[in-house]
Design a protein around this motif. Structure first.
Motif, PDB file in Angstrom:
ATOM      1  N   MET A 198     -20.203   2.769 -10.629  1.00 59.47           N
ATOM      2  CA  MET A 198     -19.406   1.693 -11.207  1.00 59.47           C
ATOM      3  C   MET A 198     -17.921   2.024 -11.096  1.00 59.47           C
ATOM      4  O   MET A 198     -17.109   1.170 -10.734  1.00 59.47           O
ATOM      5  CB  MET A 198     -19.792   1.546 -12.665  1.00 59.47           C
ATOM      6  N   LEU A 201     -16.626   4.067  -9.017  1.00 61.69           N
ATOM      7  CA  LEU A 201     -16.322   4.049  -7.584  1.00 61.69           C
ATOM      8  C   LEU A 201     -15.947   2.631  -7.160  1.00 61.69           C
ATOM      9  O   LEU A 201     -14.958   2.404  -6.454  1.00 61.69           O
ATOM     10  CB  LEU A 201     -17.575   4.496  -6.821  1.00 61.69           C
ATOM     11  N   ALA A 202     -16.739   1.676  -7.632  1.00 57.89           N
ATOM     12  CA  ALA A 202     -16.469   0.281  -7.309  1.00 57.89           C
ATOM     13  C   ALA A 202     -15.136  -0.156  -7.908  1.00 57.89           C
ATOM     14  O   ALA A 202     -14.375  -0.898  -7.286  1.00 57.89           O
ATOM     15  CB  ALA A 202     -17.597  -0.601  -7.831  1.00 57.89           C
ATOM     16  N   PHE A 203     -14.830   0.320  -9.091  1.00 62.45           N
ATOM     17  CA  PHE A 203     -13.558  -0.002  -9.746  1.00 62.45           C
ATOM     18  C   PHE A 203     -12.388   0.465  -8.885  1.00 62.45           C
ATOM     19  O   PHE A 203     -11.425  -0.274  -8.653  1.00 62.45           O
ATOM     20  CB  PHE A 203     -13.519   0.658 -11.129  1.00 62.45           C
ATOM     21  N   GLU A 217     -12.362   1.003  -5.646  1.00 61.11           N
ATOM     22  CA  GLU A 217     -12.263   0.204  -4.428  1.00 61.11           C
ATOM     23  C   GLU A 217     -11.689  -1.181  -4.724  1.00 61.11           C
ATOM     24  O   GLU A 217     -10.956  -1.746  -3.935  1.00 61.11           O
ATOM     25  CB  GLU A 217     -13.641   0.079  -3.776  1.00 61.11           C
ATOM     26  N   LEU A 218     -12.053  -1.691  -5.902  1.00 63.22           N
ATOM     27  CA  LEU A 218     -11.538  -2.996  -6.312  1.00 63.22           C
ATOM     28  C   LEU A 218     -10.016  -2.936  -6.472  1.00 63.22           C
ATOM     29  O   LEU A 218      -9.289  -3.859  -6.100  1.00 63.22           O
ATOM     30  CB  LEU A 218     -12.186  -3.376  -7.637  1.00 63.22           C
ATOM     31  N   ARG A 262      -8.036  -0.943  -4.863  1.00 62.82           N
ATOM     32  CA  ARG A 262      -7.458  -0.863  -3.527  1.00 62.82           C
ATOM     33  C   ARG A 262      -7.369  -2.261  -2.915  1.00 62.82           C
ATOM     34  O   ARG A 262      -6.384  -2.627  -2.282  1.00 62.82           O
ATOM     35  CB  ARG A 262      -8.314   0.040  -2.641  1.00 62.82           C
ATOM     36  N   TRP A 263      -8.402  -3.031  -3.147  1.00 59.82           N
ATOM     37  CA  TRP A 263      -8.423  -4.416  -2.680  1.00 59.82           C
ATOM     38  C   TRP A 263      -7.252  -5.172  -3.307  1.00 59.82           C
ATOM     39  O   TRP A 263      -6.577  -5.962  -2.658  1.00 59.82           O
ATOM     40  CB  TRP A 263      -9.763  -5.034  -3.087  1.00 59.82           C
ATOM     41  N   ASP A 284      -8.222   5.506  -0.938  1.00 61.57           N
ATOM     42  CA  ASP A 284      -9.593   5.127  -0.602  1.00 61.57           C
ATOM     43  C   ASP A 284     -10.568   6.252  -0.990  1.00 61.57           C
ATOM     44  O   ASP A 284     -10.218   7.164  -1.744  1.00 61.57           O
ATOM     45  CB  ASP A 284      -9.703   4.779   0.885  1.00 61.57           C
ATOM     46  N   LEU A 285     -11.758   6.178  -0.458  1.00 58.25           N
ATOM     47  CA  LEU A 285     -12.788   7.105  -0.920  1.00 58.25           C
ATOM     48  C   LEU A 285     -12.552   8.541  -0.457  1.00 58.25           C
ATOM     49  O   LEU A 285     -13.096   9.472  -1.048  1.00 58.25           O
ATOM     50  CB  LEU A 285     -14.159   6.616  -0.453  1.00 58.25           C
TER      51      LEU A 285
END
Lengths: 238, 318, 408, 328
Positions: free
Chosen positions: B113, B115-117, B119-120, B122-123, B235-236
């Protein structure tokens, strides 16, 4: 001590522990065929560690374990299982989301006669045949203990290790477990028991051993102990 | 050997002299290490001390960097005035990132979760070009402190060092206090901690906010050091870097975070030194981490702790 | 080493060099009488590693020049530096070149973000830089996407993203009756470096960009993009995409019968794209790919370049399969320009004489690019036009200078 | 945002006819996500370890096929023995595919045995970072060797498209690739369903998912089965990687993309649920397409992140998930 022919389990000078923390400091004991032996001792004296070392969850740093004169020292749990040592652990480690049937059948998935095992288990625990399709995690502690013992019996073990079979159970279940243990002994099952409930332990077992600080310090037959447990209690705790 | 804890003061004093012996390239690497020390220290609060598997660190880092960048470019603020606001933005993001944890999301659910945050976020940097410069990136002006321009890496070093020492000491004090012990209790057994009357929810929030604050300041320093922010920086790969810092250094250990950031930041530069290894950085980095986890599972700080017990972190037990 | 020892050592080296050369050039860092040290930085690792051949193309040309005896007896000593296309690492690579390796100049540097991040240091240190990155802000003067005079020491021999992007716009606008354009781009600085100038140009010509859609790296499907484009009824599509995603877009466009021209930026190799789409019909008359060279890759006119690449690069530096791709030639293109600067600067090489020499490049035919290279003090981008690969009716590769008009 | 909503509403009439197409291609791409999620689920189901490096192993599968293909082709051409003759009837692509699945099986087996098993009793974080580091190292090696160019996956069959059905003059298309993907995933789903619910192997895996210690107590060699499952998970992932390679091209960075889609599909379907992973993958595939067209292509990327966050906040066990002990 040379292994004598009547012995099922022979442990000699076992030293084992977790990391730098040595728990067993030279345990020696013997369980004969068809016998029930109880390990007594205070918390932390190493009772469960003995069972875990026999069944291979823990590698001993010294000493040997023999089953029927064959060494099973330090081999992993799935191999001790094949050799015939089956443990019923304190936490029971049942397959919670599976049914009674599945749990029992898994007991014989590696070794053992499934049909014979089921017949035997339902003889001992008729109650389980009624709960055949019930999910194990929804059962009471006592019933779960029955499944755990039943699962262990499925592979027709040569030696059953029972870790606190009465732990956390209601008195009626304790009584029931005791009766079943006696019946299993009558059927020739050899058992090594760890038990806190002194009364139960001395009632069902042939011999007792007292463990303190990782060593066997006392032991004897339970035959001539009727009613006088104070000595034992004193040896365990003082 | 009996050592006094005052030896911890020797390190910052020793490194004070570094600019005399380093060229600007090596000085830059040292400055980057200082940035990653804060990243490691901040990340460790949530992961090492509170024991939660949250990867939201990169989001805090990016938010801190962009906050500093946006405040300097859009509002014309001097860089030094944006450091604390950048930390606060990070803290705010920390509060947001603690919501799933407060709702009982744990372990690996929390990991993906957060991790998704990240990336979000970064978007979001890409999609708000008016503020962040979008995918073209944001050029941050040369940092200034009280009107002085930090024109060389040496100047930046002293300012960064000051910030790092202050933040690390403050964090250390905090972790040794009642708050740190509460984190420890939660890490060891959350239910038991709650049963002991520790308001676990508040401490979750506090830990995440604190982590966000420290890492946000690190982000602000990153903006000053690098001078050009682009969304792809957060990023990751950055997640792996941060994660490696605290694991290699030692979970929950302040000294570990420092050692980890030194090692992880310096390794690529060591590889760079051998030109025939060009392009091999990725696999060498991966293999080194594998080796450390296999043979030094408690990280470098455990080695130090063996040398002398003074290096043992008092607020961390495993 | 204390300061005294250090200064003594420096003095000793300076005396030694001065006694050998006896020229002022000795004071310039990175050059001796027999060598010129060049920092060649780029994505040797990291997610933009597919641009790495740009570095090797330049390396190959400098090795070739060395083999021919160098420039005025000086041979190139090329130091490779990995930027991983990430700012923090790129700055480290550049600073190592400047302060540690003490190179004469830095070259290639395909990643715009890194170039932007190291620009202040380069400007401060007066370090010549010849790069291939797209962002117009790097070397842009007023006429090439920037807002002021170009930085003195930084230049592009090749076109930057501004000119390339604008040419993409020009190309599509030469198609009759073009009114509506759609953009499909990655969300990174490379893609925006091409597409933004193209959008500006298209809008300045009175046409409209009706759709600006994103396509992420790694997308395996472009259904959404193509269907959106289809509902808008556009006359042309600009695809600022790397090769894999460009192939995906072309496949989807063919699948959904989007009969609109798609113009690719410099992120892919035309031959490989055609091959990877695997269907000539999906490409013919539809796909046009930006092209910088005087003829097709693999044509006799560029054979000399191919020979240099094959001879001077090791097996590891060349592609695993097939011939060198477009990016290798792009690297050569940059390398030739950089070396020509040294030829023109003469024996008394300093950074200033080098930049002055570069600024004398005028209508210079480098025997590789379609456009001639011209660099002036006001304009630090060497080439301002680009051509387009496409297939003709018979499926042969042709280079177009504008819509329907072949170069040769 | 408001502008976008308005534009969606005004374009509704123009967009609506493409809806069937979006669903069809959403399913096609969703099948790919599903396969990757399925392989991650299988791995997780047996070992209760979540492999954060799975994406890179998926990528490796595609490269393995690429590397093996020329060797296989060469050998078949040269070999004139009976075995060679037999092999010549089997397309080299298939041989290379099977070999690469086998290679990845071995990789998975070894990775678990050598790197994961020794630290299994350590903190979760070590496991997570170990998996990440393995993936990173794999990616580094591949990039060092093959990263300088965009390589094309060998094609076993030409790309072709078919009109599946026609609605009011607007056709809905599917490519041969997509059809084969769907077929393969459905077959794989059936196979794993049968293996996991009907076989002895499946029962053992089921038992290990419940409790690994309990499985030891009934004599199961937990380490061995964990190794096997890692092998199976990796080779299934490699199959996904091969499809990915056919759809895109070979790209060392496809791992991250894969991992997040896989996670999203798993989260939506519910962790540990096999059919949940597949349905989750399909929903995300369709959602991506629909949001991408009706709102903005910018939403394609974040669909999976939004799904992860929303699902975990609103219904953490997903559509079909069950609660189980987690070991990261």
């Amino acid at each position: 001590m040379s292994p004598d022919n009547n012995s099922r389990l022979q442990i000699t000078d076992l030293v084992a522990g977790y990391g730098h923390n040595v728990v067993l400091r030279g345990v020696s004991l013997q369980v004969n065929q068809g016998e029930i032996v109880t390990l007594l001792g205070a918390n932390g004296s190493g009772k469960s560690t003995v069972l875990n070392t026999i069944s291979g969850f823990l590698k001993p740093t010294q000493g040997t374990v023999h089953l029927d004169q064959k060494s099973i020292t330090g081999i992993p749990p799935h191999k001790t299982f094949r050799a015939g040592v089956v443990q019923v652990s304190q936490a029971r480690d049942l397959f919670g989301d599976l049914t009674v049937e599945e749990n029992l059948k898994l007991g014989a998935i590696i070794k053992g006669d499934e049909a014979l095992g089921l017949k035997q288990v339902f003889e001992y625990f008729p109650r389980l045949s009624d709960r055949y399709d019930q999910q194990v995690s929804t059962m009471s502690g006592g019933e779960q203990q029955m499944v755990a013992v039943g699962r262990a019996l499925m592979s027709q073990p040569m030696l059953l290790l029972l870790d606190e079979p009465s732990g956390g159970l209601s008195p009626s279940f304790v009584k029931e477990i005791g009766e079943i243990t006696v019946r299993m002994k009558a059927d020739g099952v050899t058992m090594l028991l760890v038990e806190q409930n002194l009364r139960l332990a001395l009632e069902i077992s042939d011999r007792y051993l007292i463990l303190r600080d990782g060593k066997v310090i006392d032991g004897g037959s339970t035959d001539n102990l009727e009613g006088s447990h104070e000595d034992i209690v004193r040896t365990i705790y003082l | 050997m009996k050592l006094n804890r005052s030896i911890f003061w020797i390190f910052p004093l020793l490194v004070l002299a570094l600019p005399l012996v380093l060229n600007q390239y090596l000085q830059y690497v040292v400055n980057l290490i200082l940035v990653y020390i804060l990243v490691g220290v901040g990340f460790n609060i949530v992961v090492g001390n509170l024991g939660q598997l949250a990867f939201s660190n990169v989001a805090f880092f990016g938010i801190g960097a962009y906050a500093s960048g946006i405040l300097t470019t859009q509002l014309g603020m001097p860089w030094w005035l944006t450091v604390i606001p950048a930390g606060l933005c990070g803290a705010l993001a920390g509060c947001a990132a603690s919501i799933p944890a407060l709702r009982g999301v744990r372990l690996f659910y929390l990991a993906i979760m957060t991790l998704a945050f990240g990336e979000l976020m970064r978007w979001l940097y890409i999609r708000t070009p008016g503020l962040t410069g979008g995918s073209m990136g944001l050029t941050v002006p040369e940092p200034a402190v009280f009107g002085w321009m930090l024109t060389t890496e040496y100047h930046k070093f002293y300012v960064f060092l000051f910030i790092v020492v202050v933040v690390v000491i403050a964090t250390s004090r905090l972790l040794e206090s009642r708050i740190g012990r509460a984190f420890l209790a939660i890490k060891n057994d959350e239910n038991a901690a709650a049963a002991m009357g520790i308001p676990t929810g508040q401490y979750f929030l506090l830990a995440f906010a604190l982590s966000g604050f420290v890492v946000g300041i690190g982000g602000s320093m990153y903006a000053a050091l690098v001078g050009h922010l682009s969304p792809e920086d957060f990023d990751l790969i950055q997640v792996i870097l941060h994660f490696a810092i605290i694991m290699v250094g030692g979970l929950g250990s302040l000294i570990g975070s420092i050692l980890g950031s030194i090692l992880i930041t310096a390794t690529p530069e060591v590889i760079r030194h051998f030109e025939w290894l060009v392009g091999s950085e990725e696999w060498i980095f991966g293999v080194s981490i594998i080796v450390v986890i296999l043979f030094l599972p408690r990280g470098l700080s455990s080695l130090l702790a063996k040398v002398n017990s003074i290096f043992k972190d008092r607020y961390y037990r495993n | 080493m204390n300061a005294l020892q250090k200064s003594l050592k420096t003095a000793a080296i300076a005396i030694a060099i001065a006694s050998v050369s006896g020229f002022a050039a000795a004071a310039e860092r990175g050059i001796t009488d027999t060598s010129i040290k060049i920092g060649n930085i780029g994505p040797f690792s990291g997610k933009a590693a597919m641009f790495n051949p740009l570095n090797y193309g330049s390396v190959a040309y400098m090795r070739y020049v060395n083999d021919m005896g160098g420039v005025f007896g000086r041979k190139f000593d090329v130091v490779l530096g990995d930027t991983a296309c990430a700012q923090a690492k790129g700055i480290a690579a550049a600073k190592k070149m400047i302060y540690d390796e003490k190179v004469f100049m830095i070259t290639v540097n395909p990643c715009s973000g890194v170039a932007m991040a190291i620009k202040p240091t380069l400007v401060k240190e007066g370090m010549p830089w010849s790069g291939v990155s797209a962002n117009p802000k790097i070397t842009g003067s007023v006429g090439s996407g920037g807002t002021s005079a170009p930085p003195k020491y930084m230049f592009h021999v090749t076109p930057n993203g501004y000119f390339s992007g604008m040419t993409m716009g020009k190309f599509i606008m030469t198609k009759p009756n073009t009114k509506k354009i759609a953009i499909v781009a990655h969300t990174n600085d490379w893609a925006r470096g091409y597409c933004d100038p193209a959008i500006d140009y298209i809008e300045s010509q009175g046409a409209e960009v009706v759709l600006d859609t994103a396509m992420e790296r790694g997308s395996t499907d472009a259904t959404a993009q193509v269907l959106q484009i289809k509902t808008k009824g556009v006359d042309g599509v600009l695809g600022c995409l790397y090769q894999p995603e460009l192939v995906v877009l072309l496949k989807a466009a063919h699948k959904y019968k989007l009969n609109t021209p798609i113009i690719g930026a410099l992120g892919a190799d035309f031959g490989q794209v055609v091959q990877q789409v695997g269907n000539a019909k999906a490409v013919n008359g539809v796909f046009f790919q930006g092209h910088l060279y005087k003829d097709k890759i693999g044509s006799p006119a560029l054979e000399w370049g191919k020979q240099i690449l094959l001879k001077y690069l090791t097996k590891d530096e060349l592609p695993k399969t097939g011939d060198p791709t477009h990016f290798y030639y792009f690297g050569l293109f940059n390398g030739i320009g950089v070396v020509e600067g040294f030829r023109r600067a003469g024996r008394d090489l300093t950074r200033d004489t080098y930049i002055k020499a570069i600024e004398t490049l005028s209508d210079y035919d480098n025997n590789i690019s379609a456009g001639r290279v011209t660099i002036t003090p006001q304009q630090h981008v060497g080439v301002s036009d680009m051509y387009f690969n496409g297939l003709d009716k018979d499926g042969n590769e042709v280079i177009f200078s504008s819509w329907g008009k072949a170069l040769h | 945002m408001i502008e976008q909503i308005q534009s969606v509403l005004t374009n509704w009439d123009a967009m609506l006819p493409v809806l069937p197409q979006l669903v069809v291609s959403g399913i096609a791409i969703g099948m790919l996500y599903a396969l990757i999620a399925l392989s991650m689920t299988i791995l997780y189901r047996a070992t209760t370890v979540v492999n954060f490096g799975h994406g890179d192993l998926v990528m490796l599968g595609a490269y393995a096929l690429f590397i093996l293909m020329p060797m296989v082709t060469f050998n078949i051409a040269v070999e004139s023995s009976a075995l060679g003759l037999l092999a010549s009837f089997v397309p080299p692509f298939l041989v290379a595919l099977i070999l690469s699945l086998f290679v990845l099986f071995a990789m998975g087996y070894i990775i678990h045995r050598v790197f994961i098993w020794p630290i299994l009793k350590g903190p979760h974080l070590s496991l997570a970072l170990m998996a990440i580091a393995i993936g990173y190292a794999v990616r580094g090696v591949i990039r060092k060797e093959y990263g300088k160019e965009v390589l094309q996956m060998p094609r076993p069959f030409p790309e072709q498209e078919f009109e599946v059905f026609n609605w009011g003059g607007i056709g809905t298309y599917m490519t041969l690739d997509e059809m084969i993907f769907c077929g393969v995933v459905i077959v794989m789903l059936l196979v794993s369903y049968i293996v996991f619910s009907k076989t002895r192997f499946g029962q053992i895996v089921q038992a290990m998912f419940q409790t690994q210690r309990g499985s030891s107590l009934v004599g199961i060699n937990v380490m061995h089965y964990n190794n096997l499952i890692w092998g199976v998970g990796c080779s299934l992932g490699a199959l996904g990687g091969v499809m990915l390679g056919l759809a895109l091209a070979l790209d060392p960075d496809v791992g991250v993309w894969t991992l997040l889609r896989g996670f999203a599909a798993m989260t939506l379907g519910g962790f540990g649920s096999l059919y949940g992973a597949v349905i989750g993958g399909l929903i995300i595939g369709i959602l991506e397409k629909v949001l991408g067209v009706f709102i903005s292509t910018a939403f394609i990327e974040i669909t999976c992140y939004l799904v992860i966050i929303l699902v975990l906040l609103i219904r953490p066990k997903g559509l079909f998930g069950q609660h189980a002990t987690l070991r990261i």
